[in-house]
Design a protein around this motif. Structure first.
Motif, PDB file in Angstrom:
ATOM      1  N   ASN A 151      -8.342  -6.196  -4.408  1.00 27.54           N
ATOM      2  CA  ASN A 151      -8.210  -6.452  -2.977  1.00 27.54           C
ATOM      3  C   ASN A 151      -9.071  -5.495  -2.155  1.00 27.54           C
ATOM      4  O   ASN A 151      -9.686  -5.886  -1.179  1.00 27.54           O
ATOM      5  CB  ASN A 151      -6.755  -6.373  -2.537  1.00 27.54           C
ATOM      6  CG  ASN A 151      -5.933  -7.521  -3.053  1.00 27.54           C
ATOM      7  OD1 ASN A 151      -6.465  -8.539  -3.484  1.00 27.54           O
ATOM      8  ND2 ASN A 151      -4.619  -7.363  -3.039  1.00 27.54           N
TER       9      ASN A 151
ATOM     10  N   TYR B 295       0.808  -1.221   0.000  1.00 29.78           N
ATOM     11  CA  TYR B 295       0.000   0.000   0.000  1.00 29.78           C
ATOM     12  C   TYR B 295       0.843   1.273   0.000  1.00 29.78           C
ATOM     13  O   TYR B 295       0.334   2.346  -0.301  1.00 29.78           O
ATOM     14  CB  TYR B 295      -0.949   0.012   1.197  1.00 29.78           C
ATOM     15  CG  TYR B 295      -1.945  -1.110   1.144  1.00 29.78           C
ATOM     16  CD1 TYR B 295      -2.948  -1.124   0.180  1.00 29.78           C
ATOM     17  CD2 TYR B 295      -1.873  -2.178   2.030  1.00 29.78           C
ATOM     18  CE1 TYR B 295      -3.858  -2.158   0.110  1.00 29.78           C
ATOM     19  CE2 TYR B 295      -2.781  -3.223   1.964  1.00 29.78           C
ATOM     20  CZ  TYR B 295      -3.772  -3.205   1.001  1.00 29.78           C
ATOM     21  OH  TYR B 295      -4.661  -4.237   0.936  1.00 29.78           O
TER      22      TYR B 295
ATOM     23  N   MET C  83      -2.380   2.760  -7.716  1.00 30.57           N
ATOM     24  CA  MET C  83      -3.493   1.817  -7.737  1.00 30.57           C
ATOM     25  C   MET C  83      -3.329   0.901  -8.949  1.00 30.57           C
ATOM     26  O   MET C  83      -3.168   1.368 -10.064  1.00 30.57           O
ATOM     27  CB  MET C  83      -4.818   2.576  -7.819  1.00 30.57           C
ATOM     28  CG  MET C  83      -6.031   1.729  -7.625  1.00 30.57           C
ATOM     29  SD  MET C  83      -6.167   1.055  -5.973  1.00 30.57           S
ATOM     30  CE  MET C  83      -7.125   2.290  -5.187  1.00 30.57           C
TER      31      MET C  83
ATOM     32  N   LYS D 152      -4.714  -5.282  -9.123  1.00 30.28           N
ATOM     33  CA  LYS D 152      -4.638  -6.153  -7.946  1.00 30.28           C
ATOM     34  C   LYS D 152      -5.067  -5.404  -6.685  1.00 30.28           C
ATOM     35  O   LYS D 152      -5.856  -5.920  -5.890  1.00 30.28           O
ATOM     36  CB  LYS D 152      -3.224  -6.683  -7.772  1.00 30.28           C
ATOM     37  CG  LYS D 152      -3.080  -7.625  -6.599  1.00 30.28           C
ATOM     38  CD  LYS D 152      -1.653  -8.131  -6.462  1.00 30.28           C
ATOM     39  CE  LYS D 152      -1.536  -9.021  -5.242  1.00 30.28           C
ATOM     40  NZ  LYS D 152      -0.165  -9.482  -5.037  1.00 30.28           N
ATOM     41  N   THR D 153      -4.577  -4.166  -6.481  1.00 30.30           N
ATOM     42  CA  THR D 153      -4.950  -3.432  -5.274  1.00 30.30           C
ATOM     43  C   THR D 153      -6.426  -3.036  -5.307  1.00 30.30           C
ATOM     44  O   THR D 153      -7.086  -3.051  -4.274  1.00 30.30           O
ATOM     45  CB  THR D 153      -4.066  -2.188  -5.053  1.00 30.30           C
ATOM     46  OG1 THR D 153      -4.098  -1.359  -6.211  1.00 30.30           O
ATOM     47  CG2 THR D 153      -2.634  -2.568  -4.740  1.00 30.30           C
TER      48      THR D 153
END
Length: 103
Positions: free
Chosen positions: A56, A35, A49, A52-53
């Protein structure tokens, strides 16, 4: 904080009323989870960003909302819930009589 934003340790420590060593530890943990990006001797930056993020985040968001709601209830706050008293009444189609096909 937006993706790509640089993080000011002094400002964050003051905002959250903590000293810088625990803040650095938190930033290290966030970096380990992807992060935050840490730059040696230059500070930290919110990670960009990615697909994947984003995935999630959207997977975790409902769990976070549920946990926040439970905590609010324990603290004595009543969350907004839909009830029959507050339901929006939609107009029935022209010529429809109650009990005939469309609820």
């Amino acid at each position: 904080m937006e993706p790509g934003a640089y993080l000011d340790e002094v400002n964050l420590a003051e905002t959250y009323e903590i000293s810088r060593p625990p803040l650095r530890e938190a930033l290290n943990q966030l970096a380990g989870e992807g992060y935050v990006v840490l730059y040696k001797n230059r500070g930290a930056q919110v990670a960009p960003m990615t697909h994947k993020t984003m995935r999630n985040f959207f997977m975790a968001a409902p769990m976070l909302y549920a946990a926040v709601t439970r905590l609010a209830e324990r603290a004595g706050h009543r969350p907004c819930r839909r009830s029959a008293d507050h339901a929006v009444q939609l107009p029935r189609p022209h010529g429809h009589q109650h009990g005939q096909g469309i609820p």
